[in-house]
Design a protein around this motif. Structure first.
Motif, PDB file in Angstrom:
ATOM      1  N   GLU A   8       0.822  -1.203   0.000  1.00 47.41           N
ATOM      2  CA  GLU A   8       0.000   0.000   0.000  1.00 47.41           C
ATOM      3  C   GLU A   8       0.868   1.271   0.000  1.00 47.41           C
ATOM      4  OE1 GLU A   8      -3.804   1.611   2.653  1.00 47.41           O
ATOM      5  OE2 GLU A   8      -2.178   0.481   3.573  1.00 47.41           O
ATOM      6  N   GLU A   9       1.974   1.189   0.731  1.00 47.28           N
ATOM      7  CA  GLU A   9       2.866   2.346   0.813  1.00 47.28           C
ATOM      8  C   GLU A   9       3.475   2.663  -0.563  1.00 47.28           C
ATOM      9  OE1 GLU A   9       6.666   3.830   3.502  1.00 47.28           O
ATOM     10  OE2 GLU A   9       5.752   1.887   3.952  1.00 47.28           O
ATOM     11  N   ILE A  10       3.870   1.624  -1.271  1.00 45.81           N
ATOM     12  CA  ILE A  10       4.409   1.824  -2.629  1.00 45.81           C
ATOM     13  C   ILE A  10       3.340   2.456  -3.525  1.00 45.81           C
ATOM     14  CG2 ILE A  10       5.188   0.650  -4.734  1.00 45.81           C
ATOM     15  CD1 ILE A  10       6.873  -1.130  -3.202  1.00 45.81           C
ATOM     16  N   ASP A  11       2.127   1.934  -3.450  1.00 40.47           N
ATOM     17  CA  ASP A  11       1.035   2.467  -4.278  1.00 40.47           C
ATOM     18  C   ASP A  11       0.817   3.953  -4.001  1.00 40.47           C
ATOM     19  OD1 ASP A  11       0.642   0.029  -5.422  1.00 40.47           O
ATOM     20  OD2 ASP A  11      -1.168  -0.481  -4.320  1.00 40.47           O
ATOM     21  N   ALA A  12       0.779   4.299  -2.717  1.00 43.34           N
ATOM     22  CA  ALA A  12       0.539   5.696  -2.350  1.00 43.34           C
ATOM     23  C   ALA A  12       1.674   6.581  -2.866  1.00 43.34           C
ATOM     24  CB  ALA A  12       0.415   5.830  -0.833  1.00 43.34           C
ATOM     25  N   HIS A  13       2.890   6.076  -2.744  1.00 40.52           N
ATOM     26  CA  HIS A  13       4.034   6.864  -3.175  1.00 40.52           C
ATOM     27  C   HIS A  13       4.058   7.010  -4.703  1.00 40.52           C
ATOM     28  CE1 HIS A  13       7.545   8.909  -1.837  1.00 40.52           C
ATOM     29  NE2 HIS A  13       8.204   8.416  -2.872  1.00 40.52           N
ATOM     30  N   TYR A  14       3.729   5.934  -5.384  1.00 44.27           N
ATOM     31  CA  TYR A  14       3.641   6.000  -6.845  1.00 44.27           C
ATOM     32  C   TYR A  14       2.583   7.024  -7.253  1.00 44.27           C
ATOM     33  CZ  TYR A  14       1.960   4.823 -11.509  1.00 44.27           C
ATOM     34  OH  TYR A  14       1.531   4.900 -12.809  1.00 44.27           O
ATOM     35  N   ASN A  15       1.481   7.020  -6.557  1.00 45.20           N
ATOM     36  CA  ASN A  15       0.403   7.954  -6.864  1.00 45.20           C
ATOM     37  C   ASN A  15       0.874   9.406  -6.737  1.00 45.20           C
ATOM     38  OD1 ASN A  15      -2.265   8.489  -7.618  1.00 45.20           O
ATOM     39  ND2 ASN A  15      -2.905   8.775  -5.502  1.00 45.20           N
ATOM     40  N   SER A  16       1.670   9.684  -5.714  1.00 48.12           N
ATOM     41  CA  SER A  16       2.114  11.071  -5.548  1.00 48.12           C
ATOM     42  C   SER A  16       3.126  11.456  -6.637  1.00 48.12           C
ATOM     43  CB  SER A  16       2.631  11.314  -4.124  1.00 48.12           C
ATOM     44  OG  SER A  16       3.995  11.019  -4.035  1.00 48.12           O
ATOM     45  N   ILE A  17       3.966  10.505  -7.044  1.00 43.53           N
ATOM     46  CA  ILE A  17       4.898  10.782  -8.146  1.00 43.53           C
ATOM     47  C   ILE A  17       4.132  11.001  -9.452  1.00 43.53           C
ATOM     48  CG2 ILE A  17       6.683   9.720  -9.616  1.00 43.53           C
ATOM     49  CD1 ILE A  17       7.886   8.526  -7.116  1.00 43.53           C
ATOM     50  N   PHE A  18       3.094  10.214  -9.660  1.00 44.52           N
ATOM     51  CA  PHE A  18       2.245  10.353 -10.839  1.00 44.52           C
ATOM     52  C   PHE A  18       1.694  11.781 -10.937  1.00 44.52           C
ATOM     53  CE2 PHE A  18      -1.847  10.108 -13.036  1.00 44.52           C
ATOM     54  CZ  PHE A  18      -1.601   9.255 -14.101  1.00 44.52           C
ATOM     55  N   ARG A  19       1.141  12.257  -9.820  1.00 45.92           N
ATOM     56  CA  ARG A  19       0.587  13.618  -9.813  1.00 45.92           C
ATOM     57  C   ARG A  19       1.668  14.660 -10.057  1.00 45.92           C
ATOM     58  NH1 ARG A  19      -4.569  14.062  -7.029  1.00 45.92           N
ATOM     59  NH2 ARG A  19      -5.230  11.989  -6.464  1.00 45.92           N
ATOM     60  N   GLU A  20       2.817  14.456  -9.427  1.00 51.01           N
ATOM     61  CA  GLU A  20       3.907  15.418  -9.575  1.00 51.01           C
ATOM     62  C   GLU A  20       4.367  15.484 -11.038  1.00 51.01           C
ATOM     63  OE1 GLU A  20       7.023  14.846  -6.708  1.00 51.01           O
ATOM     64  OE2 GLU A  20       8.242  16.482  -7.556  1.00 51.01           O
ATOM     65  N   LEU A  21       4.469  14.324 -11.654  1.00 50.81           N
ATOM     66  CA  LEU A  21       4.900  14.299 -13.057  1.00 50.81           C
ATOM     67  C   LEU A  21       3.887  15.004 -13.959  1.00 50.81           C
ATOM     68  CD1 LEU A  21       6.540  10.788 -13.342  1.00 50.81           C
ATOM     69  CD2 LEU A  21       7.550  12.929 -14.140  1.00 50.81           C
ATOM     70  N   LEU A  22       2.618  14.796 -13.690  1.00 48.35           N
ATOM     71  CA  LEU A  22       1.592  15.462 -14.498  1.00 48.35           C
ATOM     72  C   LEU A  22       1.678  16.981 -14.325  1.00 48.35           C
ATOM     73  CD1 LEU A  22       0.555  12.764 -15.320  1.00 48.35           C
ATOM     74  CD2 LEU A  22      -1.757  13.428 -14.665  1.00 48.35           C
ATOM     75  N   THR A  23       1.963  17.403 -13.115  1.00 46.57           N
ATOM     76  CA  THR A  23       2.113  18.836 -12.869  1.00 46.57           C
ATOM     77  C   THR A  23       3.298  19.404 -13.657  1.00 46.57           C
ATOM     78  OG1 THR A  23       1.298  18.404 -10.651  1.00 46.57           O
ATOM     79  CG2 THR A  23       2.268  20.568 -11.037  1.00 46.57           C
ATOM     80  N   TYR A  24       4.423  18.692 -13.631  1.00 42.76           N
ATOM     81  CA  TYR A  24       5.584  19.132 -14.419  1.00 42.76           C
ATOM     82  C   TYR A  24       5.235  19.294 -15.880  1.00 42.76           C
ATOM     83  CZ  TYR A  24       9.219  18.824 -10.901  1.00 42.76           C
ATOM     84  OH  TYR A  24       9.999  19.041  -9.809  1.00 42.76           O
ATOM     85  N   MET A  25       4.530  18.298 -16.373  1.00 41.50           N
ATOM     86  CA  MET A  25       4.180  18.321 -17.799  1.00 41.50           C
ATOM     87  C   MET A  25       3.331  19.542 -18.125  1.00 41.50           C
ATOM     88  SD  MET A  25       3.040  14.465 -18.646  1.00 41.50           S
ATOM     89  CE  MET A  25       4.005  13.027 -18.388  1.00 41.50           C
TER      90      MET A  25
END
Lengths: 238, 238
Positions: free
Chosen positions: B157-174
Motif C-alpha cells: 500500500e505504501e508503494i502504491d501511495a508513493h507512486y500515486n504522488s509521483i504520478f501527480r507530480e509528473l503530471l504537474t511538471y508536464m
C-alpha cells in the motif's frame, strides 16, 4: 507408459486443452469489450469487465493445478512433459491478457474528456490488431499449427509500430493542450496495455513453436531500430 | 513415498530453493542498479543491466524444467506438489521483476533531460521501498516465514501511495513545462515499472502464505479508494 495410462493421460491433456480454449474465448471477449468500453467511455460495460476478470483468474489456477496433478499421476516422459509445461505457460499468458483487458476497462473509468476522433481511430485500429493476433494465436494453438503461430509472432511488429505512432500522437496532444494531459496519460497506459497483449500473443506463439519443434523460434524477431530511442519515441519494454 | 525417494525429493527441493534464491539475488542486484542508472542517467550501467537480464531468463526456464521433472520423477502427493507449484510461480515473478528492472534501465537510455531534484528524491524513495520489499519477501521465502510475507503484502500500500504522488507530480511538471512531456512520460513508465515490482513482491508473499497455510491470504489487501479515480490520479492496474 502402459496403455491405460496413455489413454488417461491423453484424456487429461484434452481436458487441459479445452480448458485453455475456454479461457482463450473468455479473454477474447473481455478484450473486445474493453476496447469498446474505452472508446465509447461506457462505464457500465467497463465495470462488468472488471468484475468478470475473476473468472479467468480462477480458471488459470485450476488449469495449473490440473497440469501439475497430471504430471504427478501419469509421470510423462520428457517429450510429453513439454505439452504440460506449455499448457501451464499459455494459461499464464491468457490470464495476463485478461488482466490487461481489465486494466483497459479501468482506464475507461478514469477518463473524463472525450477522445479526439483521430485518436479514436488509431486506438480502434490498435485494438483490432491485438484482437486479430489473439484470435490467430488461439487458432494456431487449437490446431497445433507452428507455421501459423510464427506468422502471429512476426506480425507483432505491426502492433509495435502502431503503438509507437499513437504514443507520438498522444504526446503531441499533450503539448498542444496541457488540459488534456490527465486523460491523455490514461490513454497512453491503455495503449500500452493493448501493446502488451500483443507481446503475450507472441509468447503463446513461441510456446506453440516449442511444442511442435522442441525449441523456441531461432530467428530474431524484427524489432524497431534501437538507436531511434528518444524522449519522443515509445520504447519496447519486456 | 519410499524413503530413498523422499530423500531424493528433498534434495531436488533444496536445489530448486537455492536456484530461486540465486535468481532473487540477481534480481535485487539488477533492480538496485536500474534505479541508480535511471537517477544518474548512467547509460553504460543501463546497457549492462539490459544485457544481464538474459541470465535471469535462462535461470527461470531451468527452474521451471527442474520443477516439472521433479514432479514426474518423484510423484509427490498433493501436499508436496504445493511446494513445486509455488517454486514455479515464484520463479516467474522473479523473472518478471528482472524484466521490469530492464525496462527501467531502458527508460534511463531514453531520457535526455536532467531530472528535477524533488522528483529524483521521490523516485529514489520509491526505488528504496521496492528494493526493501523485494529483500523482505526473499528473506521470508528463504525462512518459509508466512508472517513476514504478510507484512510485505500489507506494505505494498505504501508503494502504491508513493507512486500515486509521483504520478501527480509528473503530471504537474508536464503541465507547467510542455517541453518536459517527453522525458516525463518515460519517467512515468519507469515509476510504473517500480510500482509493478511491488505487485510481484506481493504475489511472492501470497505464495509463501499458500505454501505454509494451504490457501491464499483471506483478508482484503488495503487498496486506495476506488471512487477517487480521476484523470489526475494514478490507477491500480493488475
Amino acid at each position: 507408459m502402459q496403455e491405460h495410462i496413455v489413454k488417461a493421460y491423453d484424456s487429461d491433456l484434452s481436458t487441459l486443452k479445452s480448458d485453455l480454449s475456454e479461457m482463450g474465448g473468455l479473454a477474447e471477449e473481455q478484450l473486445g469489450k474493453a476496447i469498446d468500453a474505452l472508446l465509447r467511455r461506457d462505464t457500465k460495460l467497463a465495470e462488468a469487465i472488471v468484475l468478470k476478470d475473476e473468472k479467468l483468474d480462477q480458471k488459470q489456477v485450476s488449469v495449473e493445478q490440473q497440469a501439475v496433478v497430471t504430471i504427478a499421476k501419469r509421470q510423462p516422459m520428457a517429450q510429453d512433459l513439454r505439452q504440460i509445461m506449455v499448457a501451464i505457460r499459455i494459461g499464464t499468458d491468457i490470464e495476463r491478457i485478461g488482466d490487461l483487458a481489465k486494466n483497459i476497462a479501468k482506464r475507461a473509468l478514469a477518463i473524463n474528456d472525450p477522445i479526439p476522433t483521430s485518436l479514436t481511430k488509431g486506438l480502434r485500429r490498435l485494438g483490432a490488431l491485438s484482437q486479430s493476433q489473439l484470435k490467430q494465436v488461439l487458432d494456431a494453438f487449437a490446431a497445433t499449427d507452428a507455421e501459423k503461430a510464427i506468422k502471429v509472432w512476426r506480425n507483432d511488429e505491426e502492433i509495435d509500430a502502431h503503438y509507437n505512432s499513437i504514443f507520438r500522437e498522444l504526446l503531441t496532444y499533450m503539448m498542444e493542450d496541457p488540459r488534456m494531459i490527465g486523460s491523455s496519460t490514461h490513454l497512453l497506459f491503455a495503449a500500452k496495455n493493448i501493446e502488451r497483449i500483443g507481446d503475450h500473443c507472441t509468447n503463446i506463439a513461441e510456446n506453440i513453436h516449442y511444442l511442435v519443434h522442441g525449441e523456441m523460434p531461432k530467428e530474431q524477431r524484427p524489432k524497431r531500430d534501437k538507436t531511434s530511442v528518444t524522449p519522443f519515441s515509445s520504447l519496447n519494454e519486456d
